[in-house]
Enzyme design. Structure first.
Site, short mmCIF file in Angstrom:
data_model
loop_
_atom_site.label_atom_id
_atom_site.label_comp_id
_atom_site.label_asym_id
_atom_site.label_seq_id
_atom_site.Cartn_x
_atom_site.Cartn_y
_atom_site.Cartn_z
N LYS A 187 -51.70 21.30 92.00
CA LYS A 187 -51.26 20.45 90.89
C LYS A 187 -49.94 19.81 91.30
O LYS A 187 -48.94 20.49 91.52
CB LYS A 187 -51.09 21.26 89.61
CG LYS A 187 -50.66 20.41 88.41
CD LYS A 187 -50.53 21.27 87.16
CE LYS A 187 -50.12 20.45 85.95
NZ LYS A 187 -49.99 21.28 84.74
N LYS A 213 -55.23 18.22 91.03
CA LYS A 213 -54.78 17.36 89.94
C LYS A 213 -53.54 16.60 90.40
O LYS A 213 -52.61 17.24 90.92
CB LYS A 213 -54.47 18.20 88.70
CG LYS A 213 -53.98 17.41 87.49
CD LYS A 213 -53.64 18.34 86.33
CE LYS A 213 -53.16 17.53 85.11
NZ LYS A 213 -52.77 18.39 83.99
#
Length: 392
Positions: free
Chosen positions: A253, A314
């Site tokens: 992320k 992400k």
């Protein structure tokens, strides 16, 4: 005429070894006419002025495998299906109506209750049977230590129960992080010196994950990026008897600029500091640097060793190389999050007529699959499924 003169005329002498046939054959080779290649003929049905050229001598012509939609479909390497989609849903209980999110056209905070059920029922009717829940926590319930995150009767937990009671076979994912409940707007507890406390945060993340599992969650998804949280959550779940609850870790992320609309939806952006407390203005001390690639391997190895069942990257489109990296370095399923900023950009371009929205979105979904993603979290889950079903 002597023998030497006869040889000069290509005729052998009457005595000695005959050589006439050899000489004549050589002359024939020299005088045989060259066979011309067939002349290229003009073709009917091409624009006037098209050059007339002979066909290239190409044994391999890849375009033969692209000549028709039937054949292209037959040999297509990556297929996008509603089964690949996980639909994010924002939930609130500040009234009985859905609240539009200005920076995400077409997306709403859904009012807890029937509105949530209706939205999920529509998604299921198009083949989307996976959702991830993001609750909008009222400000008066937010604290610096975010205890609301593991309230067994919190909005997230009640939404899980509502959905599982209504749709027992629905796959329900959750978000495990403190930022929706933290008055400082961070994924972890912030010290007065502005440090995000790692191990102390993990204690509350474990309580949050267990409370979600008790409510009926199928998959808990730590998105906080604290070190060691996957292993700690796995032990906490197993200790409480939730050995069948999966963990989808936000493995890679990144501290991305693409999250703005999401933070608008949940009012979860970092808050300004105060005189006695320093609040970091961003999440760069725990989310990954967008410039880093190899670091994702380190995170993936740690998550896999700690018991993650699924690994996620992400954002999505700007990080397809990282999706491919995880696919090639781990046997675990790989998920990708087509985040709010990516959604907002496509919507804005489509509204201005700059892009064909359907084509651009389905191309993006295909790119995720081609890069190696098994699961795609996308706000386009319902729309893309309609398009895949042939609806306009």
């Amino acid at each position: 005429m002597n023998t030497q003169q006869l040889r000069g005329l290509g005729r052998a002498p009457t005595t000695g070894c005959p050589r006439r046939s050899l000489v004549i054959r050589n002359v024939a080779e020299l005088t045989r006419p060259t066979v011309a290649a067939p002349a290229a003929r003009p073709r009917v049905g091409v624009p006037e002025g098209t050059p007339v050229v002979p066909p290239q001598d190409l044994p391999s012509r890849p375009r033969r495998n692209r000549r028709s939609e039937t054949f292209r479909s037959a040999i297509r390497e990556n297929i996008v299906s509603p089964a690949n989609f996980i639909l994010p849903i924002f939930v609130h209980e500040e009234g009985s109506t859905n609240i539009p999110i200005a920076s995400m056209p077409g997306i709403f905070r859904l009012a807890f209750g029937k509105n949530v059920i209706d939205y999920v029922a529509e998604a299921r009717s198009y083949g989307v049977n996976q959702v991830v829940i993001f609750p909008k926590t009222p400000d008066h319930l937010k604290t610096t230590t975010a205890e609301e995150a593991f309230n067994r009767n919190g909005l997230s937990q009640r939404t899980i129960r509502l959905l599982k009671d209504t749709f027992p076979d629905l796959e329900v994912y959750t978000d495990v992080a403190l930022d929706p409940y933290n008055s400082d707007g961070h994924d972890g507890i912030v010290s007065d010196a502005g440090v995000i406390l790692n191990d102390e945060t993990i204690e509350y993340l474990c309580r949050q994950a267990v409370s979600q599992a008790e409510a009926g969650a199928d998959v808990v998804s730590p998105s906080d990026m604290m070190d060691g949280r996957v292993g700690a959550i796995r032990r906490a779940l197993d200790r409480e008897g939730f050995t069948n609850v999966s963990i989808m870790s936000y493995t890679a992320k990144y501290a991305s600029a693409y999250y703005g609309p999401f933070r608008d939806a949940l009012a979860s952006a970092p808050k300004p500091g105060q005189a006695h407390r320093r609040i970091p203005p961003n999440k760069k001390t725990y989310q990954m640097d967008p410039a880093n690639y190899r670091e994702a391997v380190r995170e993936a190895r740690a998550d896999e060793a700690e018991g993650a069942d699924i690994m996620m990257v992400k954002p999505g489109m700007p990080y397809l190389d990282v999706v491919r990296l995880l696919r090639e370095t781990s046997p675990l399923p790989v998920a990708v999050y087509h985040v709010s900023g990516e959604y907002a950009m496509l919507k804005a371009a489509a509204e201005r007529g700059w892009l064909n929205e359907k084509d651009a979105v389905l191309e993006a979904m295909t790119c995720f699959r081609r890069a190696g993603a098994d699961l795609i979290l996308t706000y386009y889950g319902i729309e893309a499924s309609k398009w895949l079903a042939g609806e306009k």
